[in-house]
Write a protein that holds these residues in place. Sequence first.
Motif, mmCIF file in Angstrom:
data_model
loop_
_atom_site.group_PDB
_atom_site.id
_atom_site.type_symbol
_atom_site.label_atom_id
_atom_site.label_comp_id
_atom_site.label_asym_id
_atom_site.label_seq_id
_atom_site.Cartn_x
_atom_site.Cartn_y
_atom_site.Cartn_z
ATOM 1 N N HIS A 59 33.350 31.596 20.152
ATOM 2 C CA HIS A 59 32.103 31.400 20.717
ATOM 3 C C HIS A 59 30.609 31.958 19.994
ATOM 4 C CE1 HIS A 59 33.936 30.118 24.383
ATOM 5 N NE2 HIS A 59 34.845 30.755 23.992
ATOM 6 N N GLY A 60 31.080 32.719 18.919
ATOM 7 C CA GLY A 60 29.759 33.229 18.079
ATOM 8 C C GLY A 60 29.465 34.673 18.367
ATOM 9 N N THR A 61 29.507 34.978 19.645
ATOM 10 C CA THR A 61 29.527 36.372 20.183
ATOM 11 C C THR A 61 30.347 36.649 21.218
ATOM 12 O OG1 THR A 61 27.897 35.781 21.913
ATOM 13 C CG2 THR A 61 26.803 36.395 19.799
ATOM 14 N N THR A 62 31.028 38.051 21.466
ATOM 15 C CA THR A 62 31.943 38.204 22.535
ATOM 16 C C THR A 62 31.249 37.966 23.941
ATOM 17 O OG1 THR A 62 32.865 39.801 20.959
ATOM 18 C CG2 THR A 62 33.232 40.188 23.543
ATOM 19 N N LEU A 63 30.016 38.350 24.019
ATOM 20 C CA LEU A 63 29.386 38.172 25.109
ATOM 21 C C LEU A 63 29.351 36.536 25.700
ATOM 22 C CD1 LEU A 63 27.299 38.455 27.500
ATOM 23 C CD2 LEU A 63 25.525 38.477 25.831
ATOM 24 N N ARG A 64 29.308 35.547 24.761
ATOM 25 C CA ARG A 64 29.277 34.229 25.126
ATOM 26 C C ARG A 64 30.796 34.018 25.725
ATOM 27 N NH1 ARG A 64 25.634 30.492 26.735
ATOM 28 N NH2 ARG A 64 26.164 28.363 26.142
ATOM 29 N N GLY A 65 31.815 34.410 24.916
ATOM 30 C CA GLY A 65 33.169 34.145 25.389
ATOM 31 C C GLY A 65 33.216 34.753 26.869
ATOM 32 N N MET A 67 30.931 35.040 29.169
ATOM 33 C CA MET A 67 30.349 34.203 30.019
ATOM 34 C C MET A 67 30.897 33.109 30.220
ATOM 35 S SD MET A 67 26.393 35.045 28.748
ATOM 36 C CE MET A 67 25.490 33.857 29.799
ATOM 37 N N THR A 68 31.550 32.119 29.298
ATOM 38 C CA THR A 68 31.933 31.123 29.265
ATOM 39 C C THR A 68 33.634 31.016 30.203
ATOM 40 O OG1 THR A 68 31.302 30.590 27.347
ATOM 41 C CG2 THR A 68 33.023 29.086 28.042
ATOM 42 N N ASN A 69 34.181 32.302 29.784
ATOM 43 C CA ASN A 69 35.697 32.336 30.450
ATOM 44 C C ASN A 69 35.801 33.101 31.607
ATOM 45 O OD1 ASN A 69 37.303 30.808 28.232
ATOM 46 N ND2 ASN A 69 36.332 32.356 27.001
ATOM 47 N N HIS A 70 34.630 34.102 31.853
ATOM 48 C CA HIS A 70 34.755 34.922 33.066
ATOM 49 C C HIS A 70 33.461 35.038 33.876
ATOM 50 C CE1 HIS A 70 38.661 36.272 31.472
ATOM 51 N NE2 HIS A 70 37.946 36.535 30.091
ATOM 52 N N ASN A 71 32.419 34.390 33.504
ATOM 53 C CA ASN A 71 31.122 34.221 34.170
ATOM 54 C C ASN A 71 30.534 35.557 34.506
ATOM 55 O OD1 ASN A 71 29.301 32.358 35.449
ATOM 56 N ND2 ASN A 71 30.066 32.963 37.487
ATOM 57 N N ILE A 72 30.511 36.366 33.730
ATOM 58 C CA ILE A 72 30.139 37.613 33.788
ATOM 59 C C ILE A 72 28.527 37.641 33.541
ATOM 60 C CG2 ILE A 72 31.953 38.851 32.519
ATOM 61 C CD1 ILE A 72 29.877 39.534 30.564
ATOM 62 N N ASP A 73 27.755 38.573 34.435
ATOM 63 C CA ASP A 73 26.486 38.728 34.196
ATOM 64 C C ASP A 73 26.142 39.568 33.108
ATOM 65 O OD1 ASP A 73 23.701 39.640 34.511
ATOM 66 O OD2 ASP A 73 24.109 40.579 36.448
ATOM 67 N N PRO A 74 25.358 38.772 32.014
ATOM 68 C CA PRO A 74 25.309 39.443 30.909
ATOM 69 C C PRO A 74 24.279 40.670 30.648
ATOM 70 C CG PRO A 74 23.634 37.532 30.987
ATOM 71 C CD PRO A 74 24.608 37.544 32.161
ATOM 72 N N ALA A 75 23.363 41.081 31.721
ATOM 73 C CA ALA A 75 22.545 42.022 31.460
ATOM 74 C C ALA A 75 23.384 43.509 31.530
ATOM 75 C CB ALA A 75 21.763 42.061 32.635
ATOM 76 N N ALA A 140 18.996 31.977 25.590
ATOM 77 C CA ALA A 140 19.888 31.766 26.812
ATOM 78 C C ALA A 140 21.294 32.256 26.401
ATOM 79 C CB ALA A 140 19.749 29.965 27.181
ATOM 80 N N TYR A 141 21.398 33.037 25.856
ATOM 81 C CA TYR A 141 22.605 34.034 25.482
ATOM 82 C C TYR A 141 23.517 33.151 24.378
ATOM 83 C CZ TYR A 141 20.944 36.791 29.302
ATOM 84 O OH TYR A 141 20.277 37.462 30.012
ATOM 85 N N ARG A 142 22.704 32.161 23.784
ATOM 86 C CA ARG A 142 23.492 31.186 22.666
ATOM 87 C C ARG A 142 23.251 32.112 21.389
ATOM 88 N NH1 ARG A 142 21.000 25.536 23.323
ATOM 89 N NH2 ARG A 142 19.197 26.994 23.854
ATOM 90 N N PRO A 143 23.972 32.306 20.469
ATOM 91 C CA PRO A 143 23.908 33.073 19.564
ATOM 92 C C PRO A 143 23.539 32.117 18.039
ATOM 93 C CG PRO A 143 26.405 32.798 19.376
ATOM 94 C CD PRO A 143 25.827 32.324 20.780
ATOM 95 N N LYS A 144 22.680 32.863 17.273
ATOM 96 C CA LYS A 144 22.536 32.238 15.814
ATOM 97 C C LYS A 144 24.067 32.050 15.325
ATOM 98 C CE LYS A 144 19.932 35.724 14.641
ATOM 99 N NZ LYS A 144 19.270 36.553 13.803
ATOM 100 N N PRO A 145 24.305 30.989 14.688
ATOM 101 C CA PRO A 145 23.247 30.037 14.079
ATOM 102 C C PRO A 145 23.234 28.571 14.842
ATOM 103 C CG PRO A 145 25.531 29.984 12.891
ATOM 104 C CD PRO A 145 25.654 31.022 13.906
ATOM 105 N N GLU A 146 23.385 28.672 16.223
ATOM 106 C CA GLU A 146 23.259 27.573 16.911
ATOM 107 C C GLU A 146 21.946 26.966 16.675
ATOM 108 O OE1 GLU A 146 24.304 27.288 20.915
ATOM 109 O OE2 GLU A 146 26.100 28.715 20.645
#
Length: 218
Positions: A59-65, A67-75, A140-146
Amino acid sequence: MTLKNSIQSWVFDLDNTLYPSSSNLFAQVDVRMRSFISDFLKLDEDQARKVQKQYFHDHGTTLRGLMTNHNIDPAPYLDYVHDIDVTPVPPSPELADVLAALPGQKYIFTNASTKHAERVMDRLGIANQFSGIFDIQDAAYRPKPEPEIYDTFISKFNVDPTTAIMVEDMARNLKPAADLGMSCLWVDTPSDWARLGSDEEYVHYRTDNLVNWLKATL
């Protein structure tokens, strides 16, 4: 026309770009990522590490993964993983001086949080040198290099990419910038992962000493 005179916007990555990679702040972040995953998913340390690295690669970052798989609050995640000791970063009056001498506007473009960026900038002594920070929340919590987030960065700060330069330690993060017309400087570090793409045409300049390179443009 010299490079200095053609650049109106200087776009800097933060970690391992504005400070030496030998400071190794990511080692602390890495431990805290694993701890967060272990607590959140009720996994032992080895299992948490596997999830951490798999999500990063997928997913480019662990956070993105997460959020995608477990719908966590990123803050809360960002607050937790960036609650680290930044004193390994050495203050850099030289960097502050050369940034002050550069013409035009200067920006931070980071996959980290603004809070983390501000702490590191304060440690370096360069907090007053920048016109803005574009962080992972802005993206929007999407990482470089998107590529889409580079457009968002340009829109947020009204940057003309044809008169901008992007400075990065992760070579592949320069491709979308080059595609938009930016000049691109790669900061060489010992990381094999960061070197991926460093031989591509979108790397226009390279250095292993950012301060000296910037001084040479003045």
